[in-house]
Design a protein around this motif. Structure first.
Motif, mmCIF file in Angstrom:
data_model
loop_
_atom_site.group_PDB
_atom_site.id
_atom_site.type_symbol
_atom_site.label_atom_id
_atom_site.label_comp_id
_atom_site.label_asym_id
_atom_site.label_seq_id
_atom_site.Cartn_x
_atom_site.Cartn_y
_atom_site.Cartn_z
ATOM 1 N N VAL A 286 0.866 -1.181 0.000
ATOM 2 C CA VAL A 286 0.000 0.000 0.000
ATOM 3 C C VAL A 286 0.904 1.232 0.000
ATOM 4 C CG1 VAL A 286 -1.767 1.276 1.275
ATOM 5 C CG2 VAL A 286 -1.784 -1.230 1.294
ATOM 6 N N ASP A 287 0.750 2.076 -1.015
ATOM 7 C CA ASP A 287 1.553 3.309 -1.083
ATOM 8 C C ASP A 287 1.130 4.264 0.019
ATOM 9 O OD1 ASP A 287 3.056 2.578 -3.193
ATOM 10 O OD2 ASP A 287 1.835 3.594 -4.710
ATOM 11 N N VAL A 288 2.118 4.788 0.736
ATOM 12 C CA VAL A 288 1.802 5.758 1.794
ATOM 13 C C VAL A 288 2.693 6.985 1.633
ATOM 14 C CG1 VAL A 288 0.951 4.170 3.570
ATOM 15 C CG2 VAL A 288 3.419 4.526 3.326
ATOM 16 N N ASP A 289 2.219 8.128 2.135
ATOM 17 C CA ASP A 289 3.076 9.320 2.137
ATOM 18 C C ASP A 289 3.886 9.324 3.430
ATOM 19 O OD1 ASP A 289 1.465 10.279 4.169
ATOM 20 O OD2 ASP A 289 0.513 11.839 2.977
ATOM 21 N N ASP A 290 4.549 10.459 3.697
ATOM 22 C CA ASP A 290 5.440 10.464 4.864
ATOM 23 C C ASP A 290 4.701 10.640 6.186
ATOM 24 O OD1 ASP A 290 4.793 13.113 4.675
ATOM 25 O OD2 ASP A 290 6.818 13.828 4.221
ATOM 26 N N ARG A 291 3.357 10.645 6.135
ATOM 27 C CA ARG A 291 2.544 10.626 7.371
ATOM 28 C C ARG A 291 1.746 9.325 7.435
ATOM 29 N NH1 ARG A 291 4.345 14.790 10.613
ATOM 30 N NH2 ARG A 291 5.179 16.298 9.174
ATOM 31 N N ASP A 329 2.283 17.470 16.213
ATOM 32 C CA ASP A 329 3.468 17.709 15.383
ATOM 33 C C ASP A 329 4.493 16.602 15.600
ATOM 34 O OD1 ASP A 329 2.642 19.967 14.185
ATOM 35 O OD2 ASP A 329 3.528 21.336 15.674
ATOM 36 N N GLY A 330 5.387 16.502 14.656
ATOM 37 C CA GLY A 330 6.467 15.531 14.813
ATOM 38 C C GLY A 330 7.108 15.283 13.473
ATOM 39 N N PRO A 331 8.276 14.649 13.487
ATOM 40 C CA PRO A 331 8.966 14.428 12.218
ATOM 41 C C PRO A 331 8.194 13.475 11.304
ATOM 42 C CG PRO A 331 10.265 13.589 14.089
ATOM 43 C CD PRO A 331 9.010 14.160 14.650
ATOM 44 N N ALA A 332 8.300 13.752 9.997
ATOM 45 C CA ALA A 332 7.696 12.856 8.998
ATOM 46 C C ALA A 332 8.590 11.627 8.830
ATOM 47 C CB ALA A 332 7.579 13.610 7.674
ATOM 48 N N ALA A 333 8.049 10.622 8.159
ATOM 49 C CA ALA A 333 8.805 9.377 7.969
ATOM 50 C C ALA A 333 10.014 9.620 7.065
ATOM 51 C CB ALA A 333 7.913 8.315 7.348
ATOM 52 N N ALA A 334 11.142 9.025 7.447
ATOM 53 C CA ALA A 334 12.354 9.084 6.619
ATOM 54 C C ALA A 334 12.963 7.691 6.629
ATOM 55 C CB ALA A 334 13.332 10.091 7.200
ATOM 56 N N TYR A 335 13.423 7.252 5.477
ATOM 57 C CA TYR A 335 13.874 5.857 5.371
ATOM 58 C C TYR A 335 15.339 5.734 4.943
ATOM 59 C CZ TYR A 335 8.847 5.096 5.584
ATOM 60 O OH TYR A 335 7.532 5.089 5.980
ATOM 61 N N HIS A 336 16.135 6.792 5.158
ATOM 62 C CA HIS A 336 17.522 6.696 4.713
ATOM 63 C C HIS A 336 18.395 5.905 5.691
ATOM 64 C CE1 HIS A 336 17.571 10.034 7.527
ATOM 65 N NE2 HIS A 336 18.882 9.887 7.633
ATOM 66 N N THR A 417 23.189 5.673 14.072
ATOM 67 C CA THR A 417 23.197 7.094 14.451
ATOM 68 C C THR A 417 23.931 7.920 13.390
ATOM 69 O OG1 THR A 417 23.278 6.420 16.753
ATOM 70 C CG2 THR A 417 23.790 8.718 16.294
ATOM 71 N N ALA A 418 25.079 7.409 12.955
ATOM 72 C CA ALA A 418 25.895 8.163 11.982
ATOM 73 C C ALA A 418 25.135 8.373 10.672
ATOM 74 C CB ALA A 418 27.205 7.426 11.728
ATOM 75 N N VAL A 419 24.477 7.305 10.182
ATOM 76 C CA VAL A 419 23.760 7.426 8.907
ATOM 77 C C VAL A 419 22.503 8.276 9.098
ATOM 78 C CG1 VAL A 419 22.562 6.153 7.075
ATOM 79 C CG2 VAL A 419 24.673 5.222 8.049
ATOM 80 N N HIS A 420 21.795 8.033 10.197
ATOM 81 C CA HIS A 420 20.553 8.766 10.448
ATOM 82 C C HIS A 420 20.819 10.268 10.597
ATOM 83 C CE1 HIS A 420 16.607 9.745 12.062
ATOM 84 N NE2 HIS A 420 17.209 10.355 13.057
ATOM 85 N N ALA A 421 21.799 10.599 11.407
ATOM 86 C CA ALA A 421 22.053 12.017 11.727
ATOM 87 C C ALA A 421 23.048 12.646 10.761
ATOM 88 C CB ALA A 421 22.555 12.136 13.162
ATOM 89 N N ARG A 422 23.476 11.894 9.767
ATOM 90 C CA ARG A 422 24.433 12.385 8.753
ATOM 91 C C ARG A 422 25.656 12.993 9.444
ATOM 92 N NH1 ARG A 422 19.116 13.599 6.906
ATOM 93 N NH2 ARG A 422 18.602 12.446 5.023
#
Ligand SMILES: Cc1cc2nc3c(=O)[nH]c(=O)nc-3n(C[C@H](O)[C@H](O)[C@H](O)COP(=O)(O)OP(=O)(O)OC[C@H]3O[C@@H](n4cnc5c(N)ncnc54)[C@H](O)[C@@H]3O)c2cc1C
Ligand SMILES: NC(=O)c1ccc[n+]([C@@H]2O[C@H](COP(=O)([O-])OP(=O)(O)OC[C@H]3O[C@@H](n4cnc5c(N)ncnc54)[C@H](O)[C@@H]3O)[C@@H](O)[C@H]2O)c1
Length: 451
Positions: A286-291, A329-336, A417-422
């Motif tokens: 199921v396609d979802v947006d970042d919320r 409020d809160g951060p949107a989904a991120a998958y990096h 942590t390193a990849v998430h927080a760049r």
């Protein structure tokens, strides 16, 4: 057909759905949670928890076998009965979810056991009742084991993960079709209890989505432990007679007491009524947006979103959907920086992109390797393993990492942590790594980064 109006209906109570329903009810919404099987989903009853209990026990057996030459002499007599008893009695209460149902109801959720089906926007039917959801519907229907179309397989009493975790004894011999995460974990768990295991993998290597170095390292350990791994094979036919499976693989015939099919999962989407809300009934995800929105008044979380079939993904998306529904409020989904760990010994943990994915994305790729077994701690422990880092040289950050080793999943955490927080690679170069830890192998890999 009776109708009942509520705020939210959660269809499927996997880890994310259960948490979401609880959170929304505690947030003051009127919530109906529906599940046709067990509240909590695959993870606690047939997935993560029982399989990790099997692996924990197998790890104890392996550790005891390593006493010789390091700490005297140990005689090990592996016995599956306590493994089965702990899974049955302590983890799953004999595959009964009453505790979870009580917890859900105590939080204020109305629980309905049944097969749910969408019948239009904001409408869910269960056993003759239509629930009309004022705020909307959340789908968390998960997956089920899929069986490949192998001649003869369907009529045989093969195991999936659901039967394997209920095993009362370790079989004398086991063929595992599929060398993915489930196949690899189960193969090693049973093998360490004396089962003669053969893994049949159609792809060129086990743990196909992982870095090739990780697959090779695990295959080497499997071979040393007496697990037969055949890759690039086609399973032609399966039959069962006289309590034995016969599996035909090209020129070879393998016989075994049990057959485990771990060849992937099928999303629980067909027959869900997706077409009534404008989606395809035969969708694979199921396609979802970042919320986590899949449409007007419709959210989806967990395995069915195709973002990674992991409990932590289901929980992560659950929290995002909950905030969206509650208007917080809160951060949107991120998958990096999606982490995952295969809990074999050595553990295989990875986050973000593989080298191949980074190259396909056109990044200016740098790779760093280190041999975890050659680190001081690795040498002391007689461990095998590796660290592989993928950096984007243009941005000076890590975009992916793999750790194979004892507690590989724990060592991975600093790289998540390193990849998430760049975190800049320069910062990773200048920090202090405690001696003699397994994670000092990360420092060596950082130093090794080169294009
Ligand atoms: C053997 C094994 C080991 C695993 N190990 C790990 C691990 O170590 N770490 C990890 O992160 N992940 C692991 N996983 C994956 C993990 O189990 C899943 O990612 C996790 O369960 C999240 O799934 P989910 O929330 O999408 O839903 P699921 O857990 O699949 O739950 C979905 C629920 O929806 C219900 N349902 C489906 N359709 C309907 C319907 N129409 N009406 C009503 N109810 C419905 C089902 O009955 C089920 O209870 C493992 C999986 C397996 C099989
Ligand atoms: N530790 C963890 O986090 C963990 C553990 C187990 C499962 N999981 C999740 O569950 C998902 C499903 O696991 P899985 O191992 O069933 O699926 P998978 O898709 O990871 O692996 C299935 C394997 O079976 C092979 N295969 C498919 N058809 C075959 C055939 N006919 N003959 C031989 N091999 C065949 C595929 O090539 C693949 O390597 C995983 O992707 C993972 O997201 C996670």
């Amino acid at each position: 057909m009776s109708e009942r109006e509520v705020d939210v209906v959660v269809v499927g109570l996997g880890p994310g759905g259960e948490a979401l329903a609880t959170r929304l009810a505690q947030g003051g919404l009127e919530v109906v949670g529906v599940d046709r099987r067990l509240v909590g989903g695959e993870c606690p009853y047939y997935g993560c928890i029982p399989s990790k209990m099997m692996l924990h026990a197998a790890g104890l057996v392996a550790t005891a076998r390593r006493v010789d030459g390091h700490a005297g002499h140990a005689t090990v007599a592996p016995d599956w009965s306590p493994v089965h008893a702990r899974i049955r009695d302590e983890a799953t209460t004999d595959w009964n979810d009453q505790v979870a149902v009580d917890r859900l109801e105590k939080a204020g959720v109305t629980f309905v056991r049944g097969d749910a089906r969408l019948s239009g926007p904001r409408r869910v039917e269960v056993d003759g009742t239509t629930y009309v959801a004022r705020a909307g519907v959340v789908l968390n229907t998960g997956t089920q084991p899929s069986a490949p179309p192998i001649d003869g397989l369907a009529g045989t009493p093969y195991w999936t993960n659901r039967e394997a975790v209920q095993a009362e004894t370790a079989p004398a011999s086991l063929v595992v079709i599929g060398g993915g995460a489930i196949g690899a974990e189960m193969a090693q768990a049973f093998a360490r209890f004396g089962t003669e295991v053969t893994v049949l993998e159609a792809g060129p290597r086990i743990l196909g989505p992982e870095e090739p170095e990780a697959s090779a390292a695990l295959a080497e350990v499997f071979e040393a432990e007496g697990i037969t791994v055949l890759t690039g094979v086609s399973v032609d036919r399966v039959s069962h007679s006289d309590d034995r499976f016969t599996v035909e693989v090209g020129e070879r015939t393998v016989h075994a007491e049990r057959l485990l099919v771990a060849a992937g999962r099928r999303p629980n989407l067909s027959g869900l009524g997706l077409e009534t809300v404008g989606l395809h009934d035969d969708a694979r995800s199921v396609d979802v947006d970042d919320r986590m929105r899949a449409g007007d008044g419709l959210w989806a979380i967990g395995d069915i979103t195709g973002k990674g079939a992991f409990t932590h993904m289901s929980m992560y998306q659950s929290a995002i959907a909950a905030r969206d529904i509650l208007g917080e409020d809160g951060p949107a989904a991120a998958y990096h920086a999606v982490p995952h760990v295969t809990f074999t010994d050595p553990e295989v943990g990875a986050v973000g992109m593989t080298e191949q994915q980074a190259r396909e994305a056109g990044l200016n790729v740098q790779i760093g390797h280190s041999d975890l077994g050659a680190s001081t701690r690795g040498w002391i422990a007689g461990a095998q393993g590796l660290v592989k880092l993928i950096a984007d040289a243009d941005r000076g950050v890590l975009v992916g990492a793999t750790v194979v080793g004892p507690s590989g999943g724990e060592v991975l955490s600093m790289l998540v942590t390193a990849v998430h927080a760049r975190v800049p690679v320069e910062t990773l170069r200048s920090m202090i790594y405690a001696y003699p830890t397994f994670h000092r192998a990360v420092e060596v890999a950082v130093e090794d980064l080169q294009g």
